[in-house]
Motif scaffolding. Structure first.
Motif, short mmCIF file in Angstrom:
data_model
loop_
_atom_site.label_atom_id
_atom_site.label_comp_id
_atom_site.label_asym_id
_atom_site.label_seq_id
_atom_site.Cartn_x
_atom_site.Cartn_y
_atom_site.Cartn_z
N ASN A 115 2.25 -11.47 -20.89
CA ASN A 115 3.04 -10.86 -19.83
C ASN A 115 2.99 -11.74 -18.58
OD1 ASN A 115 4.09 -9.24 -17.75
ND2 ASN A 115 3.28 -7.36 -18.66
N ILE A 116 4.10 -12.35 -18.23
CA ILE A 116 4.13 -13.29 -17.10
C ILE A 116 3.99 -12.57 -15.76
CG2 ILE A 116 5.39 -15.10 -18.30
CD1 ILE A 116 7.94 -14.08 -16.98
N LEU A 117 4.38 -11.30 -15.71
CA LEU A 117 4.22 -10.55 -14.46
C LEU A 117 2.75 -10.42 -14.09
CD1 LEU A 117 6.78 -7.60 -14.34
CD2 LEU A 117 6.61 -9.58 -12.83
N GLN A 118 1.90 -10.24 -15.08
CA GLN A 118 0.46 -10.15 -14.80
C GLN A 118 -0.06 -11.44 -14.20
OE1 GLN A 118 -2.19 -8.64 -17.84
NE2 GLN A 118 -0.52 -7.54 -18.81
N LEU A 119 0.42 -12.57 -14.70
CA LEU A 119 -0.03 -13.87 -14.20
C LEU A 119 0.40 -14.07 -12.75
CD1 LEU A 119 0.78 -16.04 -17.36
CD2 LEU A 119 -1.42 -15.05 -16.69
N LEU A 120 1.64 -13.72 -12.44
CA LEU A 120 2.11 -13.80 -11.06
C LEU A 120 1.39 -12.79 -10.18
CD1 LEU A 120 5.97 -14.21 -11.63
CD2 LEU A 120 4.30 -15.99 -11.08
N ASP A 121 1.09 -11.64 -10.75
CA ASP A 121 0.37 -10.60 -10.03
C ASP A 121 -1.04 -11.08 -9.65
OD1 ASP A 121 0.88 -7.68 -9.33
OD2 ASP A 121 -1.09 -7.52 -10.25
N ASP A 122 -1.69 -11.77 -10.58
CA ASP A 122 -3.01 -12.33 -10.30
C ASP A 122 -2.94 -13.33 -9.14
OD1 ASP A 122 -4.29 -10.86 -12.26
OD2 ASP A 122 -4.14 -12.44 -13.78
N ASP A 123 -1.91 -14.16 -9.16
CA ASP A 123 -1.75 -15.15 -8.08
C ASP A 123 -1.57 -14.46 -6.73
OD1 ASP A 123 -1.94 -17.23 -9.88
OD2 ASP A 123 0.22 -17.56 -10.04
N ALA A 124 -0.73 -13.43 -6.71
CA ALA A 124 -0.48 -12.70 -5.46
C ALA A 124 -1.74 -12.01 -4.96
CB ALA A 124 0.64 -11.69 -5.66
N CYS A 128 -5.49 1.52 -12.15
CA CYS A 128 -6.43 0.41 -12.36
C CYS A 128 -6.15 -0.35 -13.65
CB CYS A 128 -7.87 0.91 -12.36
SG CYS A 128 -8.30 2.00 -13.75
N GLY A 129 -5.39 0.26 -14.57
CA GLY A 129 -5.08 -0.42 -15.82
C GLY A 129 -6.33 -0.79 -16.59
N THR A 130 -6.36 -2.02 -17.10
CA THR A 130 -7.49 -2.49 -17.90
C THR A 130 -8.58 -3.13 -17.05
OG1 THR A 130 -6.42 -4.64 -18.29
CG2 THR A 130 -6.01 -2.89 -19.91
N GLY A 131 -8.47 -3.00 -15.73
CA GLY A 131 -9.53 -3.49 -14.85
C GLY A 131 -9.40 -4.94 -14.42
N ARG A 132 -8.19 -5.50 -14.51
CA ARG A 132 -8.00 -6.90 -14.09
C ARG A 132 -8.49 -7.14 -12.66
NH1 ARG A 132 -3.15 -8.68 -13.08
NH2 ARG A 132 -2.19 -6.62 -13.08
N THR A 139 -5.26 -0.47 -3.54
CA THR A 139 -4.48 -1.43 -4.31
C THR A 139 -3.72 -0.69 -5.39
OG1 THR A 139 -6.30 -1.90 -5.85
CG2 THR A 139 -6.12 -3.31 -3.89
N SER A 140 -2.49 -1.08 -5.61
CA SER A 140 -1.68 -0.48 -6.66
C SER A 140 -0.74 -1.56 -7.17
CB SER A 140 -0.89 0.72 -6.11
OG SER A 140 -0.20 1.37 -7.15
N THR A 141 -1.10 -2.18 -8.29
CA THR A 141 -0.35 -3.33 -8.77
C THR A 141 0.45 -3.01 -10.03
OG1 THR A 141 -2.24 -4.17 -10.04
CG2 THR A 141 -2.03 -4.91 -7.77
N LEU A 142 1.73 -3.34 -9.97
CA LEU A 142 2.67 -3.12 -11.08
C LEU A 142 2.71 -1.67 -11.53
CD1 LEU A 142 1.96 -6.37 -13.16
CD2 LEU A 142 3.68 -6.00 -11.37
N VAL A 143 2.67 -0.78 -10.55
CA VAL A 143 2.72 0.66 -10.81
C VAL A 143 4.03 1.28 -10.33
CG1 VAL A 143 1.66 2.89 -10.20
CG2 VAL A 143 0.21 0.94 -10.77
N LEU A 144 4.60 0.74 -9.26
CA LEU A 144 5.76 1.36 -8.61
C LEU A 144 6.92 1.64 -9.56
CD1 LEU A 144 6.43 -0.18 -5.07
CD2 LEU A 144 5.62 2.09 -5.66
N GLU A 145 7.07 0.80 -10.57
CA GLU A 145 8.15 0.98 -11.53
C GLU A 145 8.09 2.35 -12.21
OE1 GLU A 145 9.52 -1.02 -15.81
OE2 GLU A 145 8.01 -1.99 -14.56
N HIS A 146 6.90 2.94 -12.25
CA HIS A 146 6.71 4.21 -12.95
C HIS A 146 6.60 5.40 -12.00
CE1 HIS A 146 6.18 1.76 -16.48
NE2 HIS A 146 5.18 1.11 -15.91
N ILE A 147 6.79 5.15 -10.71
CA ILE A 147 6.69 6.22 -9.71
C ILE A 147 8.05 6.88 -9.51
CG2 ILE A 147 6.24 6.70 -7.28
CD1 ILE A 147 3.72 6.17 -8.93
N VAL A 148 8.09 8.19 -9.66
CA VAL A 148 9.34 8.92 -9.50
C VAL A 148 9.75 8.97 -8.03
CG1 VAL A 148 10.49 11.15 -9.79
CG2 VAL A 148 8.87 10.35 -11.52
N SER A 149 8.82 9.38 -7.17
CA SER A 149 9.12 9.58 -5.75
C SER A 149 8.33 8.60 -4.89
CB SER A 149 8.79 11.02 -5.33
OG SER A 149 8.86 11.16 -3.93
#
Length: 244
Positions: free
Chosen positions: A20-29, A55-59, A124-134
């Motif tokens: 997943n390339i988004l995770q790699l960019l997310d780590d950089d950010a 928190c996902g898998t704890g990255r 911190t909330s990383t790569l979560v917004l896509e799943h937020i309704v409101s």
């Protein structure tokens, strides 16, 4: 289409290894924006508290613990949290003083998150917004939890709308069936994210976009990056409390 819980429970086994390339960019950010704040640690003897909304898998959990912070780590997926707990357990064998508590919670539910008001130093909330309704309810939670001072902050990342508009969303290949599975996703614009946060008394301190710069960059990230060369696909936001 799977629910968010079903999606991440099923994805947990391969989430950290499917390229997943988004995770790699997310780590950089995270390393670029958040790590300096974690290392600063307010320069005092009080152990600050970070709440991970997803928190996902704890990255990132390990990075936060390693900086000497306490953590409240929550996620909607029991399978993802189990992976995170396994990762943290390995870390704690080396770092005995780390402090973490775990919560299963759906940020889209009507149930209030059982964390005290104004008790958190950072979120911190990383790569979560896509799943937020409101977005409105999401940022209300962030404002409620953060301490009302000049030090507290919130770091949010998201899949850039460029990806969603190109027909991409959070998805994975099921190991057993080989079928591509997707979770429920919502296309929040950058403008809506910033505007909604502002209405919740949060000020944008830093905004950053990341993408695939060139073919060399794509090769470094993996084969899945090549279709996104020249396109920003990741967005990061750093917010602080608005002073009244």
């Amino acid at each position: 289409m799977l629910s968010t819980v079903e999606c991440y429970n099923a994805w947990s086994n391969t989430y950290d290894s499917d390229g997943n390339i988004l995770q790699l960019l997310d780590d950089d950010a995270f390393n670029e924006i958040v790590q300096p704040y974690l290392n600063d640690n307010y320069q005092n003897s009080t152990i600050p508290i970070c709440c991970e909304l997803g928190c996902g898998t704890g990255r990132n959990t390990i990075k936060i613990l390693n900086a000497g912070w306490s953590i409240i780590a929550l996620d909607v997926s029991t399978s993802m949290i189990t992976k995170a707990q396994q990762r943290v357990k390995q870390f704690q064998q080396q770092q005995q003083n780390s402090s973490i508590s775990w919560m299963i919670h759906d940020l889209n539910s009507d149930n209030e998150l059982s964390i005290d008001d104004s008790s958190i130093d950072a979120i911190t909330s990383t790569l979560v917004l896509e799943h937020i309704v409101s977005l409105n309810e999401f940022f209300k939670i962030i404002y409620r939890l953060l301490k009302k001072n000049n030090h507290s902050w919130a770091f949010i990342t998201a899949m850039h709308p460029n990806m969603y508009q190109a027909g991409s969303q959070a998805s994975f290949i099921d190991e057993t069936t080989g079928q591509k599975l997707c979770g429920v996703s919502f296309d929040h614009s950058i403008e809506d994210i910033i505007e909604t946060a502002t209405k919740s008394n949060l000020i944008l301190i830093k905004y950053m976009e990341k993408g695939i710069e060139n073919e060399e960059h794509a090769n470094k990230l993996g084969y899945r990056a090549k279709k996104w060369i020249g396109i920003n696909i990741h967005a990061s936001f750093l917010f602080k409390i608005k002073n009244n």
